[in-house]
Design a protein around this motif. Structure first.
Motif, PDB file in Angstrom:
ATOM      1  N   ILE A 157       0.754  -1.233   0.010  1.00  6.94           N
ATOM      2  CA  ILE A 157      -0.042  -0.042  -0.153  1.00  6.94           C
ATOM      3  C   ILE A 157       0.769   1.330  -0.191  1.00  6.94           C
ATOM      4  CG2 ILE A 157      -1.747   1.220   1.433  1.00  6.94           C
ATOM      5  CD1 ILE A 157      -2.602  -1.618   2.660  1.00  6.94           C
ATOM      6  N   GLY A 158       0.890   2.026  -1.010  1.00  5.75           N
ATOM      7  CA  GLY A 158       1.576   3.300  -1.077  1.00  5.75           C
ATOM      8  C   GLY A 158       0.595   4.440  -0.555  1.00  5.75           C
ATOM      9  N   LEU A 159       1.121   5.100   0.473  1.00  8.62           N
ATOM     10  CA  LEU A 159       0.384   6.462   0.999  1.00  8.62           C
ATOM     11  C   LEU A 159       1.272   7.689   0.464  1.00  8.62           C
ATOM     12  CD1 LEU A 159      -0.064   4.938   4.491  1.00  8.62           C
ATOM     13  CD2 LEU A 159      -1.866   4.805   2.777  1.00  8.62           C
ATOM     14  N   CYS A 160       0.415   8.333  -0.057  1.00 10.21           N
ATOM     15  CA  CYS A 160       1.156   9.570  -0.783  1.00 10.21           C
ATOM     16  C   CYS A 160       0.730  10.844  -0.440  1.00 10.21           C
ATOM     17  CB  CYS A 160       0.968   9.388  -2.386  1.00 10.21           C
ATOM     18  SG  CYS A 160       1.504  10.783  -3.478  1.00 10.21           S
ATOM     19  N   GLY A 161       1.408  11.778  -0.237  1.00 12.73           N
ATOM     20  CA  GLY A 161       0.957  13.137   0.198  1.00 12.73           C
ATOM     21  C   GLY A 161       1.318  13.680   1.560  1.00 12.73           C
ATOM     22  N   ASP A 162       0.391  14.151   2.084  1.00 12.96           N
ATOM     23  CA  ASP A 162       0.686  14.902   3.503  1.00 12.96           C
ATOM     24  C   ASP A 162       0.513  13.767   4.543  1.00 12.96           C
ATOM     25  OD1 ASP A 162       0.716  16.332   5.782  1.00 12.96           O
ATOM     26  OD2 ASP A 162      -0.716  17.747   5.013  1.00 12.96           O
ATOM     27  N   LEU A 163       1.490  13.047   4.551  1.00  9.39           N
ATOM     28  CA  LEU A 163       1.485  11.799   5.888  1.00  9.39           C
ATOM     29  C   LEU A 163       1.643  12.513   7.410  1.00  9.39           C
ATOM     30  CD1 LEU A 163       3.365   9.278   3.718  1.00  9.39           C
ATOM     31  CD2 LEU A 163       1.296  10.009   3.539  1.00  9.39           C
ATOM     32  N   LYS A 164       2.135  13.899   7.181  1.00 16.64           N
ATOM     33  CA  LYS A 164       2.400  14.240   8.592  1.00 16.64           C
ATOM     34  C   LYS A 164       0.833  14.780   9.347  1.00 16.64           C
ATOM     35  CE  LYS A 164       4.600  18.198  11.057  1.00 16.64           C
ATOM     36  NZ  LYS A 164       4.774  19.364  10.852  1.00 16.64           N
ATOM     37  N   ASN A 165       0.278  15.526   8.425  1.00 23.72           N
ATOM     38  CA  ASN A 165      -1.045  16.034   9.046  1.00 23.72           C
ATOM     39  C   ASN A 165      -2.006  15.166   8.879  1.00 23.72           C
ATOM     40  OD1 ASN A 165       0.301  18.463  10.189  1.00 23.72           O
ATOM     41  ND2 ASN A 165       0.655  18.896   7.945  1.00 23.72           N
TER      42      ASN A 165
END
Ligand code: NCD
Length: 360
Positions: A157-165
């Motif tokens: 599973i790729g999680l892309c973008g603003d993983l912080k918030n």
């Protein structure tokens, strides 16, 4: 230990993976036979208290309750409630939970749903607490993955973008790391990277993760690509947001490098990270995903209302009255009466509301 009298859903840790699977399977049945469930919540009232903007989460919860035969009350703009007169979370929660059978809360501060559960006279469901967690979005994501892939295990599973918030990806990592053979690929810039506490949870559970800042290079190895928006409302400076807002864009050229059976998810709303011409690709499933949100919330609400009241622990750690969590977005900063409860060590305290670590 501070207990709740009710079955709440604050974090997906509140349930075992067998229980989530039961809810997912029930949701799948509801989606096939909705009329079978049209009276199960007759006479029940759901309150939805949304202190932060929402389209899908709020309306899908309300639709879920109406489709189960129940009714809804609540507010979607705290400015039109007594919150605008300075009412604290405790008083609003005490009152509304005495009117309703179940209460759904979204709040900009981290740990707010847990704080509400401490005070409530009915079960509480967390519909998003700041950048922290969003467990019912994860149930929606899990239902979509289960229906499309037939399993919740052995997936990259790729999680892309603003993983912080982005709270949706935090909840997803916590939940899916309990299943066999899940591998995560974090696709983000260093400024938008996954918080250390989530990475630590994955390490403890032996769940593999890698980091690859280039979407184009990562996409070919994925079974699922989960795109997220850069969370404008969580930035303290407009300039910082502007410098990061276009960090990722899944255009048709990049998508052409994905597998044929890749599925593309997004909790929505999207801004510019997925151009509209991607919507016609059969792998783009985010609208189907949003529809699944109704079925999974029907299954969740039904399951909570049918479960007998049980004593469940809310705060398990030590209360330090003179010490405060150092996360400025933590609910304990605003609601001073809350017991300041921490796990961790004497020196490195982990706040039980927002999971932030503070040196003591
Ligand atoms: C998400 C949220 O509110 O965290 N939206 C949703 O609930 N579907 C994602 C987002 O706002 O980016």
């Amino acid at each position: 230990m501070i207990m709740s009298k009710y079955t709440n859903l604050i974090d997906l840790d509140d349930m075992s993976s067998e229980q989530w699977l039961k809810i997912i399977k029930l949701a799948a049945d509801i989606s096939e036979n909705p009329s079978k469930y049209s009276k199960v919540c007759e006479g029940k009232i759901m309150a939805t208290l949304f202190y932060e903007p929402s389209t899908r989460t709020q309306i899908s919860f309300q639709t879920a309750m109406l489709r189960l035969g129940g009714t809804i009350i609540g507010f979607d703009n705290p400015a039109t409630s007594s919150v605008a007169k300075g009412e604290n979370l405790k008083d609003t929660t005490k009152i509304v939970s005495s009117y309703a059978d179940i209460m759904v809360m979204r709040h900009p501060m981290e740990g707010a749903a847990k704080a509400a559960a401490l005070m409530a006279d009915c079960p509480i469901i967390n519909a998003g607490d700041g950048s922290h967690l969003h467990p019912t979005q994860t149930l929606t994501d899990m239902l979509t993955i289960y229906k499309e892939k037939g399993r919740l295990s052995n997936l990259t599973i790729g999680l892309c973008g603003d993983l912080k918030n982005g709270r949706t990806v935090h909840s997803m990592c916590k939940a899916l790391s309990d299943f066999q053979g899940i591998k995560f690929v974090f696709i983000s810039t260093p400024e938008l990277g996954m918080p250390a506490y989530i990475k630590d949870i994955l390490k403890v559970k032996n769940c593999e993760f890698t980091e690859n800042p280039v979407l184009e290079n990562a996409i070919g190895g994925l079974d699922i690509l989960y795109m997220t928006r850069v969370q404008k409302e969580r930035f303290s400076s407009e300039d910082e947001y502007l410098s990061l807002k276009d960090a990722y864009c899944l255009d048709r050229r990049k998508l052409s490098k994905g597998k044929n059976d890749l599925i593309v998810l997004h909790p929505l709303p999207r801004v510019d990270e997925i151009p509209m011409d991607v919507d016609d690709d059969p792998r783009a499933l985010y609208f189907k995903q949003a529809k699944n949100g109704v079925y999974v919330r029907m299954a969740l609400v039904m399951s909570i209302l049918e479960s007998p009241n049980a004593s469940t622990p809310l705060l398990k750690g030590e209360v330090y009255p003179d010490f405060r969590c150092q996360n400025p977005a933590c609910i304990t900063q605003k609601e001073d009466y809350l017991p300041k409860s921490f796990t961790g060590t004497e020196d490195m305290c982990v706040c039980e509301y927002c999971d932030a670590r503070s040196l003591r």
